[in-house]
Scaffold this active site. Structure first.
Site: not given
Ligand code: UD1
Length: 433
Positions: A34-35, A128, A133, A320, A412
């Site tokens: 999915k991701n 969320c 996030r 996850d 989802r």
């Molecule tokens: C992706 C996955 C999600 C998974 C996550 C972590 C997709 C669509 N979703 O989400 O299923 O749980 O990776 O493996 O691929 N963070 C910051 N600043 C930012 C961005 C992120 O501090 O600008 C932090 C977030 O709060 C979190 C961590 O980084 O603690 C990981 O987030 P991130 O890797 O960005 O997750 P997603 O890409 O949203």
């Protein structure tokens, strides 16, 4: 875009009724990731030629992303397992709020829209249930490439300053290895003028999958899967036919844990074992034998013993799979300590597992799980995608019947979940609530 029966059922209020304590046997088939698929879909915005993806899972999230792309002017044609996306004439660079709000990954389209059109306006994804996030890393990186980015009234507006035709290659060091930021910036960098480097990049397999697709489309990306990604910008990308999405490592991990929690021998395929090393290690540590071959994994659980887990970015144990693994540990011999280090609020499954007789104490973002001999069926609700998967696993092992609600989350991320489980001997029925 075609809406299929299984995924559309997610919109109705229904639940799964699961008779527990039934042994499983046979082969469980893993769908495309999915991701990965969600982000590969947004990469189609980077070219005016068709991009054809295969092994695309049939999920409500995929339908949601299809609707967002259609709103931007992309032609989205679905046939079983594949998607043909053609972004020849984009009519908008503003994904609609009501669609983006439901699907965080759609924010990542800001990188490809900016690269292709030079402007984008994308609603900020909301917080969320599992945590805040933020997207500051995405925005910081786009600014480093020369974009003017403003956040106003919940909208992120990004544009090239007057006179600039393309983003500029830049050296970017991420504060944290965010998967989404790495993907957004990768998509922005492929059409930029000059070379970009992304340091402290996310190493997740889905990032590698995106880089592979982009390279098939004519991009010059190297180093994906490691901490430093280098992108030599090119002037245009072309289409791509029959690009196959990697198997879903989280779904595969969930199925392996379904085998372990029911103490059943199962085969799970297709799997790329290197995508799951940390998970396979924990399954071995808790008493499962694994036979790994080029196509899949056969798991033979023994007595399940408690082991500790800390969630980390790849190649560490994935957040996850934290909730599904906690369900397994709820039935293990001994006490395990499960520390959630990625999200601040990802312990909501604990209260539901407790309703099924699990013995779990929470200290901050850590769950201390004392295994019990039997869980017992109860009505439970999954509060997010992976929490719902944890409920399904617990239900498979519990005495009696469990009613799992919250299927809008489960649908989802798990295609055809009841059919896949019933095929290996489980007793799962989808019923109207
Ligand atoms: C992706 C996955 C999600 C998974 C996550 C972590 C997709 C669509 N979703 O989400 O299923 O749980 O990776 O493996 O691929 N963070 C910051 N600043 C930012 C961005 C992120 O501090 O600008 C932090 C977030 O709060 C979190 C961590 O980084 O603690 C990981 O987030 P991130 O890797 O960005 O997750 P997603 O890409 O949203």
């Amino acid at each position: 875009m075609m809406v299929t029966a299984t995924a559309s059922q997610g919109g109705l209020k229904s639940h799964l009724s699961i008779d527990g304590g039934v042994g499983l046997s046979g082969v469980m088939t893993v769908s495309g990731a999915k991701n990965s698929a969600l982000v590969l879909m947004t990469a189609a915005l980077l070219t005016n030629e068709p991009v054809e993806l295969c092994n695309v899972p049939d999920l409500t999230d995929i339908q949601g992303m299809g609707a967002i792309l259609e709103a931007l002017g992309v032609s989205v044609v679905r046939s079983p397992n594949s998607l043909k996306l053609t972004a020849t004439h984009l009519k908008s660079s503003e994904p609609p709020y009501e669609l983006v709000n439901c699907l965080r990954a759609s924010f990542f389209s800001i990188g490809s829209l900016l690269g292709r059109l030079g402007h984008a306006r994308v609603p900020l994804p909301g917080g969320c249930r599992i945590g805040a996030r933020p997207v500051v890393e995405h925005i910081r990186g786009l600014k480093a490439m020369g974009a003017v980015v403003n956040v106003n009234h919940g909208l992120v507006t990004a544009a090239l300053p007057g006179g600039l035709k393309r983003l500029k290659g830049a050296s970017i060091v991420l504060d944290c290895p965010s998967v989404g930021a790495t993907e957004t910036l990768l998509m922005a960098a492929v059409l930029a003028d000059g070379t970009s480097t992304i340091e402290n990049a996310a190493k997740e397999p889905e990032v590698q999958d995106l880089a592979n697709l982009l390279n098939c489309m004519g991009a010059k990306v190297s180093g994906a899967g490691g901490p430093v990604i280098t992108v030599e910008g090119v002037e245009r990308l072309h289409g791509c036919s029959a690009y196959s999405v990697i198997p879903d490592r989280i779904e595969a991990g969930t199925f392996l844990m379904a085998a372990a929690i029911t103490r059943s021998t199962l085969r799970v395929e297709p799997v790329v074992p290197e995508h799951l090393n940390s998970v396979l290690q924990k399954l071995r540590d808790c008493g499962c034998q694994l036979e790994i071959d080029s196509v899949g994994i056969t798991i033979r659980p023994g007595e399940i013993k408690a082991v500790d887990v800390i969630t980390q970015p790849f190649p560490g144990f994935p957040t996850d799979l934290q909730a599904p693994f906690m369900a397994l540990m709820a039935t293990a011999q001994g006490t395990s300590v499960i520390a959630e280090k990625i999200y601040e609020n990802r312990m909501q499954h604990v209260a539901e597992l407790q309703r099924m007789g699990a013995s779990i104490r929470i200290e901050g973002s850590t769950g201390i799980v004392e295994g019990v001999p039997r869980l017992s069926g109860a009505p439970v609700t999954g509060s997010d995608l992976r929490a719902s998967a944890a409920m399904v696993l617990a239900a498979l092992a519990a005495d009696g019947t469990t009613q799992v609600s919250g299927l809008e989350h489960l649908d989802r991320g798990y295609a055809d979940i009841e059919a896949k489980l019933n095929q290996v001997g489980a007793s799962v029925r989808r019923q109207q609530s």
